[in-house]
Design a protein around this motif. Structure first.
Motif, PDB file in Angstrom:
ATOM      1  N   LEU A   1       0.926  -1.144  -0.188  1.00  0.00           N
ATOM      2  CA  LEU A   1      -0.003   0.443   0.374  1.00  0.00           C
ATOM      3  C   LEU A   1       0.818   1.416   0.001  1.00  0.00           C
ATOM      4  O   LEU A   1       1.926   1.628   1.150  1.00  0.00           O
ATOM      5  N   GLU A   2       0.520   2.052  -0.823  1.00  0.00           N
ATOM      6  CA  GLU A   2       1.179   3.222  -1.365  1.00  0.00           C
ATOM      7  C   GLU A   2       1.314   4.089   0.607  1.00  0.00           C
ATOM      8  O   GLU A   2       3.115   4.190   0.702  1.00  0.00           O
ATOM      9  N   ALA A   3       0.360   4.097   0.925  1.00  0.00           N
ATOM     10  CA  ALA A   3       0.270   5.729   2.145  1.00  0.00           C
ATOM     11  C   ALA A   3       1.489   4.218   3.361  1.00  0.00           C
ATOM     12  O   ALA A   3       1.907   5.403   4.356  1.00  0.00           O
ATOM     13  N   ARG A   4       1.632   3.486   3.053  1.00  0.00           N
ATOM     14  CA  ARG A   4       2.201   2.659   4.500  1.00  0.00           C
ATOM     15  C   ARG A   4       3.944   2.588   3.391  1.00  0.00           C
ATOM     16  O   ARG A   4       4.484   2.201   4.560  1.00  0.00           O
TER      17      ARG A   4
ATOM     18  N   GLY B   1      10.836   4.644  -0.126  1.00  0.00           N
ATOM     19  CA  GLY B   1       9.134   4.460   0.351  1.00  0.00           C
ATOM     20  C   GLY B   1       8.405   5.102  -0.360  1.00  0.00           C
ATOM     21  O   GLY B   1       7.293   5.336   0.099  1.00  0.00           O
ATOM     22  N   VAL B   2       8.536   5.977  -1.519  1.00  0.00           N
ATOM     23  CA  VAL B   2       7.954   6.492  -2.969  1.00  0.00           C
ATOM     24  C   VAL B   2       7.293   5.726  -3.118  1.00  0.00           C
ATOM     25  O   VAL B   2       7.882   4.922  -3.442  1.00  0.00           O
ATOM     26  N   PRO B   3       6.034   6.608  -4.301  1.00  0.00           N
ATOM     27  CA  PRO B   3       5.481   5.693  -4.797  1.00  0.00           C
ATOM     28  C   PRO B   3       6.645   5.049  -6.339  1.00  0.00           C
ATOM     29  O   PRO B   3       7.598   5.932  -6.534  1.00  0.00           O
ATOM     30  N   ASP B   4       6.120   3.844  -5.997  1.00  0.00           N
ATOM     31  CA  ASP B   4       6.609   3.597  -7.472  1.00  0.00           C
ATOM     32  C   ASP B   4       6.274   2.065  -8.176  1.00  0.00           C
ATOM     33  O   ASP B   4       6.042   0.674  -7.406  1.00  0.00           O
ATOM     34  N   PRO B   5       4.980   2.464  -9.036  1.00  0.00           N
ATOM     35  CA  PRO B   5       4.175   2.042  -8.802  1.00  0.00           C
ATOM     36  C   PRO B   5       4.534   0.245 -10.407  1.00  0.00           C
ATOM     37  O   PRO B   5       3.779  -0.267 -10.385  1.00  0.00           O
TER      38      PRO B   5
ATOM     39  N   THR C   1      17.397  -4.680   0.868  1.00  0.00           N
ATOM     40  CA  THR C   1      16.928  -3.681  -0.064  1.00  0.00           C
ATOM     41  C   THR C   1      15.145  -5.095  -0.340  1.00  0.00           C
ATOM     42  O   THR C   1      15.177  -6.150  -0.289  1.00  0.00           O
ATOM     43  N   ALA C   2      14.491  -4.400  -1.088  1.00  0.00           N
ATOM     44  CA  ALA C   2      13.394  -5.195  -2.048  1.00  0.00           C
ATOM     45  C   ALA C   2      12.906  -4.251  -3.254  1.00  0.00           C
ATOM     46  O   ALA C   2      12.877  -2.910  -2.921  1.00  0.00           O
ATOM     47  N   ARG C   3      12.570  -4.660  -4.206  1.00  0.00           N
ATOM     48  CA  ARG C   3      12.131  -3.888  -5.406  1.00  0.00           C
ATOM     49  C   ARG C   3      10.819  -4.186  -5.020  1.00  0.00           C
ATOM     50  O   ARG C   3       9.699  -4.546  -5.631  1.00  0.00           O
ATOM     51  N   VAL C   4       9.653  -3.204  -4.923  1.00  0.00           N
ATOM     52  CA  VAL C   4       8.996  -2.690  -3.724  1.00  0.00           C
ATOM     53  C   VAL C   4       7.857  -2.388  -5.479  1.00  0.00           C
ATOM     54  O   VAL C   4       8.375  -1.371  -6.565  1.00  0.00           O
ATOM     55  N   GLN C   5       6.704  -2.576  -5.130  1.00  0.00           N
ATOM     56  CA  GLN C   5       5.921  -2.106  -5.948  1.00  0.00           C
ATOM     57  C   GLN C   5       4.534  -1.052  -5.286  1.00  0.00           C
ATOM     58  O   GLN C   5       4.253  -2.109  -4.575  1.00  0.00           O
ATOM     59  N   THR C   6       4.129   0.061  -5.226  1.00  0.00           N
ATOM     60  CA  THR C   6       3.240   0.135  -4.523  1.00  0.00           C
ATOM     61  C   THR C   6       1.823   0.796  -4.891  1.00  0.00           C
ATOM     62  O   THR C   6       1.763   0.889  -5.897  1.00  0.00           O
ATOM     63  N   VAL C   7       1.028   0.724  -4.292  1.00  0.00           N
ATOM     64  CA  VAL C   7      -0.328   1.064  -5.110  1.00  0.00           C
ATOM     65  C   VAL C   7      -0.469   1.553  -3.949  1.00  0.00           C
ATOM     66  O   VAL C   7      -1.471   1.217  -3.058  1.00  0.00           O
ATOM     67  N   GLY C   8      -1.233   3.163  -4.706  1.00  0.00           N
ATOM     68  CA  GLY C   8      -2.713   4.021  -4.179  1.00  0.00           C
ATOM     69  C   GLY C   8      -4.080   3.964  -4.760  1.00  0.00           C
ATOM     70  O   GLY C   8      -4.645   3.338  -5.605  1.00  0.00           O
ATOM     71  N   PRO C   9      -4.488   4.434  -4.202  1.00  0.00           N
ATOM     72  CA  PRO C   9      -6.420   3.767  -4.259  1.00  0.00           C
ATOM     73  C   PRO C   9      -7.066   4.678  -5.757  1.00  0.00           C
ATOM     74  O   PRO C   9      -7.180   4.671  -6.162  1.00  0.00           O
TER      75      PRO C   9
END
Length: 546
Positions: free
Chosen positions: A438-441, A449-453, A478-486
Motif C-alpha cells: 500500500l502506497e500510504a504505508r 518508500g516513495v511511490p513506485d507503481p 533491499t526490496a524491489r517495491v511496487q506501491t499501490v495507491g487508491p
C-alpha cells in the motif's frame, strides 16, 4: 489518427493507438503460453488482434514497424514467407535524426519503420508525466547492443536532440563481463542471455565491491577506448556497434580479478558500470546546461533497479520516470509513439498499465472446486491459510513485471515463503521476491518508500520491518517495491487494504504467474495444468484443488 505499431523480432508485439489513446499493447509471449521473447512470424496475428478490439486493417491510418538493422522474414497473413525491410537499430549513415522514417510495403500494405532506439526513446517520453504536462525532459536510453545515449526533448520546438553517449560501453557489457565469474561462467545461447542481467543483479547481494577492481575496470575501459576509438572522447560517428563489440572484447580479455572472490568481482562489475553511468550522465547534463530537471530512463538497462535508484539519488533530476515497459516489451508501443512525435497533434500517450491481453475463457480441470470469492475474501484466504494463490484478473500488465493481474500472491511474513516461491517457479534460491505494498504505508516499511507503481527502483527495508516481512527482504536488506495507491488498480488496492486490516501488514509477496520460460498464464486452465500452486483466483471465482 489510428496507428498500429508492430515489433517483429524478439519480444515481438502489436500495439494500437487511436487518437493518442493506447487501445492495446500485446506481447507475443503473453499469448497461448508462448515462450519468453517470442517473435512475430506470421502477420495474421495483427489482423486478429485488431478484430478482437473492433478494428479492421482498413481502419488503420499508419502501420509502423520497429527497426532492427536487417530484413526480417515473416508470413504475410498465413501465406508464403516474404522479407520485410526494417529501419536500422539506431541511426542512418548521413545524419543522427532519431525519428528518420523508412518507408516500404509488404504486398499492398504500406508501412513506416523507425530505428529501434527511436521506439525506446519515444515510448519513454510519450508515456511520461512530462509529456502530459508539456514539459521538456532528458531521455537516457541504454539498450543491449548500443551505447547509453542521452537525448533532450523540447515540446515547444517539437525537437528530439541527441547529446551523445554518456560512456562507451554497450548494454551487453553487464552480462558479458559477469560471465567471467561463477555462477554465470557457463556458456549460454541466445535468447537465454536476456535473462542474465536480472539474475546477476540479484546475485551481487552476496558480494561487496572491491574498490581496487573497480579502479582497474576504469583503466581497462580507457585503454580499450584509445585502442578502438583512438580517443576517450570520440565523435558519435565512431560509436558503431562493431566498435562497441571490440571495446567489450578488449575489456573481457584484459579483465583480471586477481584473488577477488567471484561474488565480490560481480559486485565490482555492477558498481563500476553504475558509477560510469551516473558520472557520464552528470557530465552530459552539466555540459548541456539547459537546466531541465526531468529525466526518463529507458532501454533494457533501465530494468536495473539499483542503477535507476542510483540515478534518482544523484540529484541530477527532480523527477525520474521509468515506464513499466523500458525493454523491448515496449517496442511495438514505442514505434507507434514515433508517429506521435512526428505528427502535428499532442505527443502525450494516454495509456493504462493494464492494456495487455485479456484472459481467454477456459474450462477448469476436472477435480478443481470453484466458489465465489471477493477480493476481500482472497485477502482473508491469504491471511488464514498462509498459502500462495495464483491471481489472474482482467487484462494483463504491460511490460515484463507482474503487477497484480498475472501474479502469484503470498504472505510475506513466512521466512520460508521466498524459497517456496522460487522452488515452485524453478528459479535459483538467491532470487528475491518482490513486495506489493500500500502506497500510504510504504514509507513506514521502506526507505525511501516513495511511490513506485512499476517495481523499477530499489528500496531499503527498514530494520524494524525485516523480521516482520522476511520473504521480501533480500540478502542486502533491499526490496524491489511496487506501491499501490487508491488511484491505481482498484482490485489490487482492495486486496491489500483487506489484508492489512486482517494482519496489520500492508504488503504481500508478488511474483509472476507463468511457467518457467513462458509468458504469463493466458487463462485459468493453464494455471491449473501447471498445478504447482493449489489455488487460483480469477475475476471473483476461487478455484481450489482438493
Amino acid at each position: 489518427m489510428i496507428v498500429c505499431g508492430v515489433k517483429l523480432t524478439h519480444d515481438g508485439g502489436v500495439a494500437l493507438v487511436d487518437d493518442g489513446r493506447l487501445v492495446f499493447s500485446v506481447e507475443m509471449e503473453k499469448l497461448a503460453n508462448n515462450p519468453r521473447h517470442q517473435r512475430v512470424d506470421d502477420l495474421e496475428i495483427v489482423g486478429e488482434l485488431l478484430a478482437e478490439y473492433g478494428y479492421r486493417l482498413a481502419d488503420v491510418d499508419r502501420f509502423v514497424v520497429d527497426g532492427w538493422r536487417k530484413t526480417h522474414k515473416v508470413k504475410p497473413w498465413g501465406g508464403q514467407e516474404t522479407l520485410i525491410d526494417l529501419a536500422p537499430y539506431r541511426r542512418g549513415l548521413l545524419d543522427d535524426d532519431l525519428l528518420r522514417p523508412w518507408s516500404s510495403h509488404v504486398l499492398d500494405l504500406e508501412y513506416t519503420s523507425y530505428p529501434h532506439y527511436a521506439g525506446h526513446v519515444a515510448a519513454a517520453y510519450c508515456s511520461s508525466p512530462f509529456a502530459a504536462a508539456a514539459e521538456p525532459s532528458y531521455v537516457l536510453c541504454w539498450d543491449g547492443a548500443m551505447f547509453p545515449f542521452l537525448y533532450h526533448y523540447d515540446p515547444a520546438a517539437r525537437a528530439m536532440e541527441s547529446l551523445g553517449a554518456v560512456h562507451h560501453m554497450l548494454g551487453d557489457t553487464y552480462h558479458t563481463l559477469a560471465m567471467a565469474f561463477p555462477p554465470f561462467d557457463a556458456p549460454l545461447q541466445w535468447p537465454h542471455t536476456l535473462a542474465l542481467p536480472g539474475k546477476i543483479m540479484a546475485y551481487i547481494a552476496h558480494g561487496t565491491p572491491d574498490e581496487g577492481l573497480v579502479t582497474s575496470l576504469g583503466a581497462l575501459l580507457r585503454e580499450a577506448e584509445r585502442e578502438v576509438l583512438g580517443t576517450d572522447r570520440p565523435d558519435d560517428d565512431r560509436l558503431t556497434e562493431s566498435a562497441g563489440r571490440r571495446i567489450l572484447a578488449r575489456m573481457r580479455e584484459g579483465l583480471d580479478a586477481g584473488g577477488t572472490a567471484p561474488a565480490d568481482a560481480l559486485a565490482s562489475v555492477h558498481a563500476f558500470l553504475g558509477r560510469a553511468l551516473v558520472d557520464g550522465l552528470k557530465e552530459r547534463i552539466t555540459a548541456d546546461g539547459r537546466g531541465t530537471r526531468n529525466l526518463c530512463l529507458v532501454g533494457g538497462c533501465a530494468l536495473n533497479i539499483k542503477w535507476n535508484s542510483d540515478i534518482r539519488a544523484s540529484g541530477l533530476a527532480d523527477a525520474v520516470w521509468v515506464p513499466p515497459f523500458p525493454n523491448d516489451a515496449g517496442s511495438a508501443l514505442g514505434t507507434a509513439c514515433c508517429e506521435l512525435l512526428r505528427s502535428p497533434g499532442p505527443v502525450h500517450l494516454r495509456w493504462d498499465t493494464y492494456a495487455g491481453p485479456g484472459l481467454v475463457p477456459s474450462e477448469p480441470l476436472p477435480g478443481w472446486v470453484a466458489r465465489p470469492c471477493t477480493p476481500a475474501g482472497l485477502a482473508g484466504l491469504l491471511h488464514e491459510k498462509g498459502e500462495p494463490v495464483v491471481v489472474l484478473h482482467g487484462r494483463a500488465e504491460l511490460g515484463p513485471r507482474a503487477l497484480g493481474h498475472r501474479s502469484i500472491l503470498a504472505p510475506a511474513t513466512d521466512p520460508g515463503m521466498k524459497d517456496r516461491l522460487n522452488e515452485v517457479k524453478g528459479r535459483e534460491r538467491y532470487r528475491p521476491v518482490a513486495p506489493i505494498c500500500l502506497e500510504a504505508r510504504a514509507p513506514e516499511v521502506f526507505a525511501p518508500g516513495v511511490p513506485d507503481p512499476f517495481m523499477l527502483f530499489d528500496h531499503e527495508v527498514r530494520p524494524d520491518w525485516r523480521s516482520r516481512v522476511p520473504a521480501v527482504t533480500h540478502l542486502d536488506g533491499t526490496a524491489r517495491v511496487q506501491t499501490v495507491g487508491p488511484g491505481d488498480d482498484p482490485f489490487v488496492f482492495e486486496v491489500l487494504t483487506a489484508y492489512e486490516r486482517l494482519s496489520g501488514v500492508p504488503l504481500l509477496c508478488n511474483t509472476s504467474a507463468n511457467r518457467n520460460g513462458s509468458g504469463f498464464f493466458p487463462d485459468v486452465r493453464s494455471a491449473m495444468e501447471w498445478g504447482r500452486v493449489p489455488a487460483v483466483w480469477s475475476d471473483g471465482v476461487l478455484y481450489e484443488r482438493p
